[in-house]
Design a protein around this motif. Sequence first.
Motif, PDB file in Angstrom:
ATOM      1  N   TRP A  38      46.843 -38.592  32.483  1.00  0.00           N
ATOM      2  CA  TRP A  38      46.082 -38.786  31.251  1.00  0.00           C
ATOM      3  C   TRP A  38      44.860 -39.666  31.476  1.00  0.00           C
ATOM      4  N   ILE A  48      40.121 -35.821  25.305  1.00  0.00           N
ATOM      5  CA  ILE A  48      41.556 -36.127  25.370  1.00  0.00           C
ATOM      6  C   ILE A  48      42.256 -35.763  24.078  1.00  0.00           C
ATOM      7  N   GLN A  49      43.563 -35.601  24.191  1.00  0.00           N
ATOM      8  CA  GLN A  49      44.420 -35.474  23.022  1.00  0.00           C
ATOM      9  C   GLN A  49      45.034 -36.840  22.742  1.00  0.00           C
ATOM     10  N   ASP A  50      44.785 -37.367  21.563  1.00  0.00           N
ATOM     11  CA  ASP A  50      45.251 -38.703  21.243  1.00  0.00           C
ATOM     12  C   ASP A  50      46.776 -38.788  21.330  1.00  0.00           C
ATOM     13  N   ASN A  51      47.275 -39.899  21.878  1.00  0.00           N
ATOM     14  CA  ASN A  51      48.719 -40.140  21.914  1.00  0.00           C
ATOM     15  C   ASN A  51      48.989 -41.638  21.961  1.00  0.00           C
ATOM     16  N   TYR A  65      38.103 -45.961  22.282  1.00  0.00           N
ATOM     17  CA  TYR A  65      37.812 -44.577  21.939  1.00  0.00           C
ATOM     18  C   TYR A  65      36.308 -44.410  21.734  1.00  0.00           C
TER      19      TYR A  65
END
Length: 372
Positions: A38, A48-51, A65
Motif C-alpha cells: 500500500w 489509493i483506496q482509503d483504508n 492526504y
Amino acid sequence: MYFHLYNHCIFLTGIAGGVLYDLSSGEFTGLEKQECSWLEAAEKGEAIQDNDFYRELEKMQLGFYSDKPCYIDKLRESSPLLQVHRDLKSYKIQIAVLQLTGRCDIEGDNCRDYFCPPCRQGDSSAKDLPAERWFSIIDTLSDAGASSFLLTGGNVLLYKEFDAVLRYLKKKDVSVSILLPRLDPAHPQLFREHILLFPCSSRQTEKKKYHDVTVYCPETADPQAIEHWKHNGYRILPVQLSSAPISEASLVPCTLERYEGRKNGDLCLSGKIYVDCSGNLIPCLQGNQHPVGSLLQEPFYLLYRRLIEAFWDVPVRPHKKCSSCQWYYSCPSCRFTDAAARCRIYPEEREEVLLSPEHSLEHCAFLSRLHT
C-alpha cells in the motif's frame, strides 16, 4: 485520492517486510508485506483506496492526504546540504582513546572477550611506550583537532609514567577522562577530574565517596552492591559482558544523524581515534586486530586518511543479509562481531502478522509494537 509521507519519514522495504523511520523523533514502525504494498503505491504517486492503514499514519502525523500527486524530496543522497553537513561532521576527531598499557592485574578476568568494554586487555607482553612517545602522539592528535582524550588500558595505573602523561594532557587544555578496572581509594588525586570506572567484579568494598564519578559495572554485578553505590552518590551504568543477540527489543532510535551516519559510513567509529599500547592506530579496541598503521613509523595524515577510507566511510555490512534488512538503521550491529550468529530478526525466525484493510488498527500491534 493520494497519500504522501512527510519528508522526514523514510520508508524502507527489506527481506521480511518494511519499516517506517520518523527521523525527526527517532521512532520507527514495523510494516508487514501488505502494508508495504500500500505504501509503495502511495509513494509512487498512484491513486489509493482509503483504508484504516492510511488513516492511522495520518493520525500519527507520518503522512497526509492530497487530492493530487506531489513531489517531496525524501532526503536523497544527492542533497548537497546533507552531503556537506555529513562531511564536515564525520571527518572531525571528537575523542582520542589512548591505551597506555595492555597489562592488567585482575586475575582470571576475561575483558578481552567482552563485546564492547570501556577498557580492554591488550598484549601484556608488549613493552610500554615511554612518556615522551605519548607526548608526541598527544601533540599530533591535538594539532589535528582532538579536544577530548580518554586514557585506558588494561589497568592504566600499571603504566609507570601515568602521572606524567596526565599532567601533560592537563597542560594542553583538553578534556580528559580515565577508565579504570576498579575503584582504588589509594589514588584520590585522580578523582579530581571526571573519571569513568569499570569495576570488573562485584567485590567492591571501598566506601570513600568521590565527586563526579560514573561507575561502569558489569551487568552481572550484585544488585545490592549497585544500590549501595547509588546511595553513596555514584552514577551506575551497567556494561554488557557478552555478545547479546540482536532482537527487535535491542533496536535503537533512528534520528537523521543516525540514518545518514549508517547510510554513508560507520557511525560508531566516525570521529574516534584509538591508539593502542604499541603506538598503532586502530579503528577501535574491539577491532585491535585490524591496525591501520603505526604512528611511530608513518606520517599521521596518511594513517588518518587510511582510517577514514577503510572504516569511517565504509557502511557496516557484517553479513550479506544486512544490506537488504529493513532494520539496518536501528540495528546495534558492529562490524567486528558475528552479526549472523547474533541476529534473531531474520525473516525465518520472525512471526509474520499480516493486516488486511478491514482489520481494526486498535487490534493490530504493528504500528505500536516497535515504537521506541
